[in-house]
Design a protein around this motif. Sequence first.
Motif, PDB file in Angstrom:
ATOM      1  N   PRO A   1      41.793  52.243  49.085  1.00  0.00           N
ATOM      2  CA  PRO A   1      40.343  52.031  48.984  1.00  0.00           C
ATOM      3  C   PRO A   1      39.532  53.290  49.243  1.00  0.00           C
ATOM      4  CG  PRO A   1      41.209  51.064  51.015  1.00  0.00           C
ATOM      5  CD  PRO A   1      42.388  51.470  50.192  1.00  0.00           C
ATOM      6  N   TYR A   2      40.137  54.270  49.935  1.00  0.00           N
ATOM      7  CA  TYR A   2      39.420  55.518  50.216  1.00  0.00           C
ATOM      8  C   TYR A   2      39.394  56.451  49.005  1.00  0.00           C
ATOM      9  CZ  TYR A   2      40.811  53.419  54.611  1.00  0.00           C
ATOM     10  OH  TYR A   2      41.048  52.510  55.608  1.00  0.00           O
ATOM     11  N   GLN A   3      40.049  56.007  47.923  1.00  0.00           N
ATOM     12  CA  GLN A   3      39.975  56.754  46.660  1.00  0.00           C
ATOM     13  C   GLN A   3      39.084  56.029  45.648  1.00  0.00           C
ATOM     14  OE1 GLN A   3      43.487  58.790  45.127  1.00  0.00           O
ATOM     15  NE2 GLN A   3      44.635  58.223  46.967  1.00  0.00           N
ATOM     16  N   THR A   4      38.151  55.233  46.142  1.00  0.00           N
ATOM     17  CA  THR A   4      37.145  54.606  45.280  1.00  0.00           C
ATOM     18  C   THR A   4      36.091  55.661  44.981  1.00  0.00           C
ATOM     19  OG1 THR A   4      37.521  52.494  46.399  1.00  0.00           O
ATOM     20  CG2 THR A   4      35.519  52.685  45.071  1.00  0.00           C
ATOM     21  N   ILE A   5      36.115  56.242  43.770  1.00  0.00           N
ATOM     22  CA  ILE A   5      35.271  57.410  43.513  1.00  0.00           C
ATOM     23  C   ILE A   5      34.350  57.262  42.298  1.00  0.00           C
ATOM     24  CG2 ILE A   5      36.829  59.025  44.672  1.00  0.00           C
ATOM     25  CD1 ILE A   5      37.880  59.851  41.913  1.00  0.00           C
ATOM     26  N   MET A   6      34.202  56.041  41.784  1.00  0.00           N
ATOM     27  CA  MET A   6      33.210  55.833  40.726  1.00  0.00           C
ATOM     28  C   MET A   6      31.878  55.500  41.391  1.00  0.00           C
ATOM     29  SD  MET A   6      34.903  56.520  38.083  1.00  0.00           S
ATOM     30  CE  MET A   6      33.681  56.094  36.849  1.00  0.00           C
ATOM     31  N   TYR A   7      30.825  56.228  41.029  1.00  0.00           N
ATOM     32  CA  TYR A   7      29.529  56.024  41.667  1.00  0.00           C
ATOM     33  C   TYR A   7      29.011  54.612  41.383  1.00  0.00           C
ATOM     34  CZ  TYR A   7      29.338  60.872  43.034  1.00  0.00           C
ATOM     35  OH  TYR A   7      29.614  62.069  43.642  1.00  0.00           O
TER      36      TYR A   7
ATOM     37  N   PRO B   1      31.610  49.459  44.601  1.00  0.00           N
ATOM     38  CA  PRO B   1      31.745  49.143  46.033  1.00  0.00           C
ATOM     39  C   PRO B   1      33.171  49.340  46.527  1.00  0.00           C
ATOM     40  CG  PRO B   1      31.647  47.126  44.738  1.00  0.00           C
ATOM     41  CD  PRO B   1      31.407  48.256  43.771  1.00  0.00           C
ATOM     42  N   ILE B   2      33.303  49.735  47.767  1.00  0.00           N
ATOM     43  CA  ILE B   2      34.630  49.805  48.391  1.00  0.00           C
ATOM     44  C   ILE B   2      35.121  48.374  48.607  1.00  0.00           C
ATOM     45  CG2 ILE B   2      35.857  50.375  50.523  1.00  0.00           C
ATOM     46  CD1 ILE B   2      34.367  52.908  50.716  1.00  0.00           C
ATOM     47  N   PRO B   3      36.377  48.084  48.270  1.00  0.00           N
ATOM     48  CA  PRO B   3      36.889  46.718  48.472  1.00  0.00           C
ATOM     49  C   PRO B   3      36.774  46.281  49.932  1.00  0.00           C
ATOM     50  CG  PRO B   3      38.406  48.033  47.141  1.00  0.00           C
ATOM     51  CD  PRO B   3      37.362  48.967  47.648  1.00  0.00           C
ATOM     52  N   ILE B   4      36.413  45.030  50.114  1.00  0.00           N
ATOM     53  CA  ILE B   4      36.341  44.457  51.463  1.00  0.00           C
ATOM     54  C   ILE B   4      37.754  44.036  51.875  1.00  0.00           C
ATOM     55  CG2 ILE B   4      35.391  42.580  52.854  1.00  0.00           C
ATOM     56  CD1 ILE B   4      32.993  42.564  50.918  1.00  0.00           C
ATOM     57  N   LEU B   5      38.177  44.498  53.049  1.00  0.00           N
ATOM     58  CA  LEU B   5      39.545  44.264  53.484  1.00  0.00           C
ATOM     59  C   LEU B   5      39.585  43.414  54.742  1.00  0.00           C
ATOM     60  CD1 LEU B   5      40.788  47.945  53.070  1.00  0.00           C
ATOM     61  CD2 LEU B   5      41.024  46.083  51.416  1.00  0.00           C
ATOM     62  N   GLN B   6      40.593  42.568  54.844  1.00  0.00           N
ATOM     63  CA  GLN B   6      40.844  41.787  56.061  1.00  0.00           C
ATOM     64  C   GLN B   6      42.031  42.417  56.775  1.00  0.00           C
ATOM     65  OE1 GLN B   6      40.719  37.830  53.589  1.00  0.00           O
ATOM     66  NE2 GLN B   6      40.541  37.275  55.752  1.00  0.00           N
TER      67      GLN B   6
ATOM     68  N   THR C   1      26.876  59.727  50.547  1.00  0.00           N
ATOM     69  CA  THR C   1      27.383  58.386  50.253  1.00  0.00           C
ATOM     70  C   THR C   1      28.881  58.315  50.547  1.00  0.00           C
ATOM     71  OG1 THR C   1      27.986  58.878  47.959  1.00  0.00           O
ATOM     72  CG2 THR C   1      25.696  58.215  48.378  1.00  0.00           C
ATOM     73  N   TYR C   2      29.397  57.092  50.669  1.00  0.00           N
ATOM     74  CA  TYR C   2      30.833  56.929  50.866  1.00  0.00           C
ATOM     75  C   TYR C   2      31.600  57.431  49.642  1.00  0.00           C
ATOM     76  CZ  TYR C   2      30.380  52.694  48.003  1.00  0.00           C
ATOM     77  OH  TYR C   2      30.114  51.810  46.988  1.00  0.00           O
ATOM     78  N   THR C   3      30.969  57.369  48.466  1.00  0.00           N
ATOM     79  CA  THR C   3      31.638  57.862  47.262  1.00  0.00           C
ATOM     80  C   THR C   3      31.859  59.368  47.354  1.00  0.00           C
ATOM     81  OG1 THR C   3      30.494  56.144  45.998  1.00  0.00           O
ATOM     82  CG2 THR C   3      31.598  57.859  44.737  1.00  0.00           C
TER      83      THR C   3
ATOM     84  N   LYS D   1      32.136  61.122  50.092  1.00  0.00           N
ATOM     85  CA  LYS D   1      33.174  61.337  51.097  1.00  0.00           C
ATOM     86  C   LYS D   1      34.557  61.062  50.502  1.00  0.00           C
ATOM     87  CE  LYS D   1      34.498  59.744  55.729  1.00  0.00           C
ATOM     88  NZ  LYS D   1      34.211  58.741  56.776  1.00  0.00           N
ATOM     89  N   ASN D   2      34.661  60.003  49.712  1.00  0.00           N
ATOM     90  CA  ASN D   2      35.929  59.684  49.062  1.00  0.00           C
ATOM     91  C   ASN D   2      36.344  60.769  48.077  1.00  0.00           C
ATOM     92  OD1 ASN D   2      35.754  57.341  50.515  1.00  0.00           O
ATOM     93  ND2 ASN D   2      35.589  55.975  48.767  1.00  0.00           N
ATOM     94  N   LEU D   3      35.358  61.357  47.382  1.00  0.00           N
ATOM     95  CA  LEU D   3      35.658  62.443  46.442  1.00  0.00           C
ATOM     96  C   LEU D   3      36.289  63.628  47.169  1.00  0.00           C
ATOM     97  CD1 LEU D   3      32.605  62.591  44.007  1.00  0.00           C
ATOM     98  CD2 LEU D   3      34.996  62.427  43.328  1.00  0.00           C
ATOM     99  N   LEU D   4      35.730  63.991  48.303  1.00  0.00           N
ATOM    100  CA  LEU D   4      36.282  65.105  49.065  1.00  0.00           C
ATOM    101  C   LEU D   4      37.686  64.771  49.554  1.00  0.00           C
ATOM    102  CD1 LEU D   4      35.938  67.895  50.278  1.00  0.00           C
ATOM    103  CD2 LEU D   4      34.765  66.852  52.238  1.00  0.00           C
ATOM    104  N   TYR D   5      37.881  63.544  49.987  1.00  0.00           N
ATOM    105  CA  TYR D   5      39.203  63.080  50.423  1.00  0.00           C
ATOM    106  C   TYR D   5      40.214  63.169  49.284  1.00  0.00           C
ATOM    107  CZ  TYR D   5      42.634  59.349  51.537  1.00  0.00           C
ATOM    108  OH  TYR D   5      43.767  58.598  51.731  1.00  0.00           O
ATOM    109  N   VAL D   6      39.817  62.735  48.097  1.00  0.00           N
ATOM    110  CA  VAL D   6      40.705  62.807  46.937  1.00  0.00           C
ATOM    111  C   VAL D   6      41.052  64.256  46.624  1.00  0.00           C
ATOM    112  CG1 VAL D   6      40.815  62.455  44.428  1.00  0.00           C
ATOM    113  CG2 VAL D   6      40.020  60.613  45.908  1.00  0.00           C
TER     114      VAL D   6
END
Length: 585
Positions: free
Chosen positions: A272-278, A281-286, A540-542, A544-549
């Motif tokens: 989910p931390y590679q969700t990079i399309m602007y 939404p990041i998937p909701i996880l349990q 945005t979280y997107t 942050k995810n881009l930098l992570y990717v």
Amino acid sequence: MVFSKEEYNLVEDILLNGNQFNSQQRDFIELFESKTIIAGPGAGKTTSLAAKIILLLRYLHDNLSREGVCIITHTNVAVAEINIALQKAGINSISHPHFIGTIHEFFNHFCVIPFFKKKCKHNEIFFDESEKSDKEYYKHYIGIKNNWIKQEKFQNFYRQIVNRIHDNPLIYNEKLKKIDMINKDDWDKFEKYKENMIKAKFFRKIRGFLKYDDTFLFSKLFLEDINYQRILKKRFKYVFIDEFQDTTSEGINLLGKIFNGPDSIIQMVGDPYQTIMYGQPIPILQEDKIFRMNISNRFGGKVSLPLNKIMPEANIQVQEERESFKPIILIYKDEQSIYQNYKNVLDEYEMENTSFKECDKADKVLIRNRNWASRVKNGVIYSKKKNYKQVSKNIQLKNLIIDFICGKIIDEQMQPQKLKKWITDHPKIHEMNNILLNILKFNLNEDRKKQIRDIINYLLTEKNQVTINVNNSLFREFENMLCQNEDIEQHTSNEINDIFTIHSVKGETLRSALIVNFDDGPFVNILLHQYGILGEANYTYTDKNLLYVALSRVAYLFVFAVHEDKLTEEGKSILESHWDIRKIN
């Protein structure tokens, strides 16, 4: 489900060239309960999933089980990868009762086509994102249903309502159990014309002219019958969704509607931390439904330390023996100095480290904005590599005319594929070929325009449709197409092979990467904020995810170019624990 040593030897020989799955990967392979599998970069997600599928299919075959396995992938490339692995294991193809394909292929096959067969009495559908042909159809439909709208004084309103039909999406209103339409721009007359707008758009679709997202609209309609849900649920015991973070939430929800429950095992695999399309939404996880694969085989601890600082939620672990280098922050004053200094760094490490020198992975410059390419490397223009299929100008013009005629004809008795075939095979279209050749040899003059017009009108008249004149916008498109003489080889000759957007390298492993951050790019602020150097940062979280990717692509080395104005001496001292700080002289 537990697999034997011999079975593991089989898949390890096929997929790992004799290496072995680690304990975490084996736990995933033998996990058969509904879970979300968070698989970090380099954790061997694809390989482990392929092994799991191979062993499961062999188990079902050996036990004469008819329980189906459904594998949903994000791309057809992933389908090919899994199929190749299966073939190596002696499983030549995935056949009934099993399925492998993208989420759109799944719903088109099991829901959309059956819906059209049952409700519309045909299965001739095709997906076309063309705006022009749809608008032509809506214009004719509304004109027929509301003859007054064709008057000169209503022409502006006529155009507006056609545009609104095109732009406002159809939805399935689950509360009312019917097709509805969204009033995107809060048009004050929407309710008055809503029914006609819905009919125009829906009638176009049930004739087989669909858009990409219509897959889910018609699947929802089909699945309202609980019996069809039961049939699919009974067929597929095991459901695997690869790269779930990139899979449309509408599709995920539909799969959940079918397969959530004690009788099915549904596993979503991805990061989910590679969700990079602007806007995605990041998937909701349990947390109680999560299984983590966070041991990376891609890089060593010197890369994982800053990676975990930027994305602590990922908690990436590494193999102790895996080698990588301390990432570099390259402090610059002049943008044009960055690229050469990055190349100098690569030369330096190649001289010092044999493994780095012999690594066959690529070195790439990663950018967030395509316009930054020329600022990294003077004079270059970013161009995404594509495999072009050259189509002759004659065929392009012919297809333009055929599509235009399709859009003009409203024939309730003829399905779209048959209509297109009727036009393509018509003797007048064959007659038109010579005219098109003359246009290409000489030019498009008034006489040749009239010849094309007459052929089009001949077909339109046969179907009792309104004819056109030589002032029709079709001829402007015709002229534009004739003026487009771009040579594909020329288009790609300036293409550079080491500057890419971060989106384009997702899923790749690189030897090294350089990331730049110009103008209002957020990456430096993210870095400084995550290290506590900046108290607040707006991103945005997107982003942050881009930098992570970007960080997580590398096997050995990551270089981050930062302008000298962005980093204080205090900031440098904080970063030095994880980063090698170098200033370009």
